[in-house]
Design a protein around this motif. Structure first.
Motif, short mmCIF file in Angstrom:
data_model
loop_
_atom_site.label_atom_id
_atom_site.label_comp_id
_atom_site.label_asym_id
_atom_site.label_seq_id
_atom_site.Cartn_x
_atom_site.Cartn_y
_atom_site.Cartn_z
N GLN A 52 1.10 8.45 -6.65
CA GLN A 52 0.78 9.82 -6.28
C GLN A 52 1.94 10.79 -6.50
O GLN A 52 1.72 11.97 -6.76
CB GLN A 52 0.35 9.88 -4.82
N ARG A 53 3.18 10.30 -6.40
CA ARG A 53 4.33 11.20 -6.35
C ARG A 53 5.29 11.11 -7.53
O ARG A 53 6.11 12.00 -7.72
CB ARG A 53 5.12 10.95 -5.06
N GLY A 96 0.85 3.42 -3.29
CA GLY A 96 0.27 4.74 -3.07
C GLY A 96 1.26 5.85 -3.33
O GLY A 96 0.97 6.83 -4.03
N ASP A 97 2.46 5.71 -2.79
CA ASP A 97 3.48 6.74 -2.98
C ASP A 97 3.91 6.84 -4.44
O ASP A 97 4.11 7.94 -4.97
CB ASP A 97 4.70 6.47 -2.09
N GLU A 134 -8.77 6.33 -6.71
CA GLU A 134 -8.81 7.50 -5.83
C GLU A 134 -7.42 7.99 -5.44
O GLU A 134 -7.21 9.19 -5.21
CB GLU A 134 -9.64 7.17 -4.59
N TRP A 135 -6.45 7.09 -5.36
CA TRP A 135 -5.06 7.49 -5.14
C TRP A 135 -4.56 8.32 -6.32
O TRP A 135 -3.88 9.32 -6.16
CB TRP A 135 -4.16 6.26 -5.00
N PHE A 136 -4.87 7.85 -7.53
CA PHE A 136 -4.28 8.42 -8.74
C PHE A 136 -5.04 9.63 -9.27
O PHE A 136 -4.44 10.53 -9.87
CB PHE A 136 -4.22 7.34 -9.82
N GLN A 157 -9.86 2.17 -4.74
CA GLN A 157 -8.83 2.84 -3.94
C GLN A 157 -7.68 3.28 -4.84
O GLN A 157 -7.15 4.39 -4.68
CB GLN A 157 -8.31 1.91 -2.85
N MET A 158 -7.29 2.44 -5.80
CA MET A 158 -6.23 2.81 -6.72
C MET A 158 -6.63 4.03 -7.55
O MET A 158 -5.82 4.95 -7.75
CB MET A 158 -5.91 1.62 -7.62
N GLN A 218 0.82 -1.20 0.00
CA GLN A 218 0.00 0.00 0.00
C GLN A 218 0.86 1.26 0.00
O GLN A 218 0.58 2.21 -0.72
CB GLN A 218 -0.95 -0.01 1.20
N ARG A 219 1.90 1.24 0.81
CA ARG A 219 2.79 2.41 0.85
C ARG A 219 3.52 2.57 -0.49
O ARG A 219 3.63 3.67 -1.03
CB ARG A 219 3.80 2.28 1.99
N THR A 268 -3.90 13.41 -9.33
CA THR A 268 -2.80 13.83 -10.19
C THR A 268 -3.31 14.46 -11.48
O THR A 268 -2.57 15.19 -12.16
CB THR A 268 -1.88 12.65 -10.55
#
Length: 234
Positions: free
Chosen positions: A118-119, A114-115, A145-147, A142-143, A110-111, A150
């Motif tokens: 997103q980054r 997610g990182d 919503e993470w992305f 969830q994926m 997940q870390r 951007t």
């Protein structure tokens, strides 16, 4: 001939600090462990063993990078890759959602996922693989919503479409696009999200997916971006 056929293994990382210091666009492939991601990558790249599918789904805990450009077609060629001519990277993200994986491993994924989504500045777009019979699970959403924040494109590939009849296929595709259209930014504007059907078994949607991925990666115009191959280590 698709430029994706030039794909070659580049590197594998298990921590963000080890990501390749590249400047070329990256297209990330994500999906549940049983969504057929590795099979789809291999078919799109016209190579049987490029992306490795573990016999135990969900055990892969790293990101595999494949370079596009700078080499002749296929993995069986042993001539060196011309680093200066690499045009983009494919990032094969760890599959998610497999129940038997330990809690620590899940937290690490997940870390990492997610990182990364997103980054990572070089990340140009996300290709999200979902089983056409069971799309938009909680982890798929969830994926997204993470992305989504951007503002970059997501192309959803609904795999195993051969399991659906014509009417089911039409309905699934319509419902999936409606689901994607429901995601809006803080101003109420929609995101650049698209979707298609795909079947590795029946070879459905291969040309459509290839054209979309090449466009997202900037491969259609043939422009190559500069690249460095240094990695950072703690």
């Amino acid at each position: 001939m698709s430029k994706l056929w030039q794909a070659r293994f580049f590197t594998t990382v298990n921590h963000l600090r080890d990501l390749p210091r590249t400047t070329v666009p990256e297209i990330a492939f994500a999906g549940r462990s049983n969504a057929g991601k590795s099979t789809a990558i291999n078919i799109l790249c016209n190579q049987k063993g490029l992306a490795f599918a573990s016999k135990t789904p969900g055990r892969t805990q790293h990101i595999n990078f494949f370079s596009i450009g700078g080499a002749h077609v296929a993995m069986h060629r042993h001539d060196p890759t011309n680093i200066d001519e690499i045009q983009c990277m494919i990032a094969d993200l760890p599959g998610y959602g497999y129940a038997e994986v330990s809690g620590d491993a899940k937290n690490h994924w997940q870390r990492l996922l997610g990182d990364y989504v997103q980054r990572r500045e070089q990340l140009a777009a996300l290709v999200l693989m979902m089983d056409a019979r069971r799309p938009f699970t909680d982890l798929d959403q969830q994926m997204i919503e993470w992305f989504a924040p951007t503002g970059k494109p997501i192309h959803c590939i609904l795999t195993k479409a051969d399991k659906l009849n014509r009417n089911e296929s039409i309905n699934v595709l319509r419902q999936a696009q409606a689901k994607l259209d429901s995601y809006v930014d803080e101003d109420g504007e929609g995101f650049p999200f698209t979707v298609q059907l795909f079947s590795a078994l029946k070879r459905i949607g291969i040309e459509e997916a290839t054209a979309k991925i090449e466009a997202l990666a900037g491969l259609a115009d043939g422009d190559a971006a500069p690249i460095t191959i240094e990695t950072e280590h703690e």
